[in-house]
Design a protein around this motif. Structure first.
Motif, PDB file in Angstrom:
ATOM      1  N   GLY A 139       0.795  -1.212   0.000  1.00 36.97           N
ATOM      2  CA  GLY A 139       0.000   0.000   0.000  1.00 36.97           C
ATOM      3  C   GLY A 139       0.831   1.267   0.000  1.00 36.97           C
ATOM      4  N   ILE A 140       1.816   1.353   0.898  1.00 40.54           N
ATOM      5  CA  ILE A 140       2.641   2.559   0.959  1.00 40.54           C
ATOM      6  C   ILE A 140       3.485   2.696  -0.306  1.00 40.54           C
ATOM      7  N   ASP A 141       3.934   1.576  -0.847  1.00 37.82           N
ATOM      8  CA  ASP A 141       4.683   1.622  -2.102  1.00 37.82           C
ATOM      9  C   ASP A 141       3.806   2.129  -3.240  1.00 37.82           C
ATOM     10  N   LEU A 142       2.554   1.716  -3.242  1.00 33.72           N
ATOM     11  CA  LEU A 142       1.627   2.161  -4.287  1.00 33.72           C
ATOM     12  C   LEU A 142       1.345   3.658  -4.169  1.00 33.72           C
ATOM     13  N   LEU A 143       1.261   4.157  -2.942  1.00 33.43           N
ATOM     14  CA  LEU A 143       1.067   5.592  -2.738  1.00 33.43           C
ATOM     15  C   LEU A 143       2.287   6.372  -3.241  1.00 33.43           C
ATOM     16  N   THR A 144       3.464   5.850  -2.947  1.00 28.98           N
ATOM     17  CA  THR A 144       4.696   6.469  -3.441  1.00 28.98           C
ATOM     18  C   THR A 144       4.718   6.455  -4.960  1.00 28.98           C
TER      19      THR A 144
END
Length: 157
Positions: A90-95
């Motif tokens: 999830g955080i990677d996708l936001l980045t």
């Protein structure tokens, strides 16, 4: 510039601003890094701010040079980030979303310049981008290399 092109540019810039605020909130608010660490660990934010300032100057002056001033850092940190960072969680996708938004903003700005065949503005803007931001990129890369453990900690790598 057509009304739809202007609207698209404003929407893209607004989403970019939101991604900048989100990442800045993480680094300065949650991770509690110093301003210097925020600048180098989250170089996308200062690059995006440079683009947004250029966009505002373009809207004020109609000089397309301002649309290309932030091309070098936005391409380096944004577009290249699409290929460097993971797409796993999830955080990677936001980045990655923020990197995609950076890329779309630069593509929009280049579209406006190239559609009007304003090569002089493009050349001046890219030269300015190189002269201003290559030292910035070199600094951020050197700082991160020297503080690799901190980078890994804050970026969750």
């Amino acid at each position: 510039m057509t009304k739809s092109e202007r609207t698209t540019g404003i929407i893209l810039a607004s989403v970019l601003l939101l991604t900048i605020l989100n990442s800045t909130w993480y680094f300065l608010g949650i991770a509690k890094v110093s301003v210097m660490q925020w600048i180098v660990f989250n170089a996308c934010a200062p690059s995006g701010i440079a683009y947004l300032l250029g966009l505002l100057l373009y809207f004020r002056t109609s000089d397309k040079l301002w649309l290309s001033v932030a091309v070098v850092p936005m391409m380096f940190f944004g577009t290249m980030g699409l290929f460097v960072f993971s797409w796993n969680s999830g955080i990677d996708l936001l980045t990655q979303f923020s990197h995609l938004v950076m890329t779309l903003n630069i593509a929009w700005g280049l579209w406006i310049i190239l559609k009007n065949k304003d090569y002089k503005a493009l050349g001046k803007g890219l030269l300015t981008s190189v002269l201003v931001f290559i030292p910035f990129i070199a600094f951020t890369q050197a700082y991160c290399r020297e503080h690799a453990e901190e980078v890994m900690k804050y970026l969750g790598l």
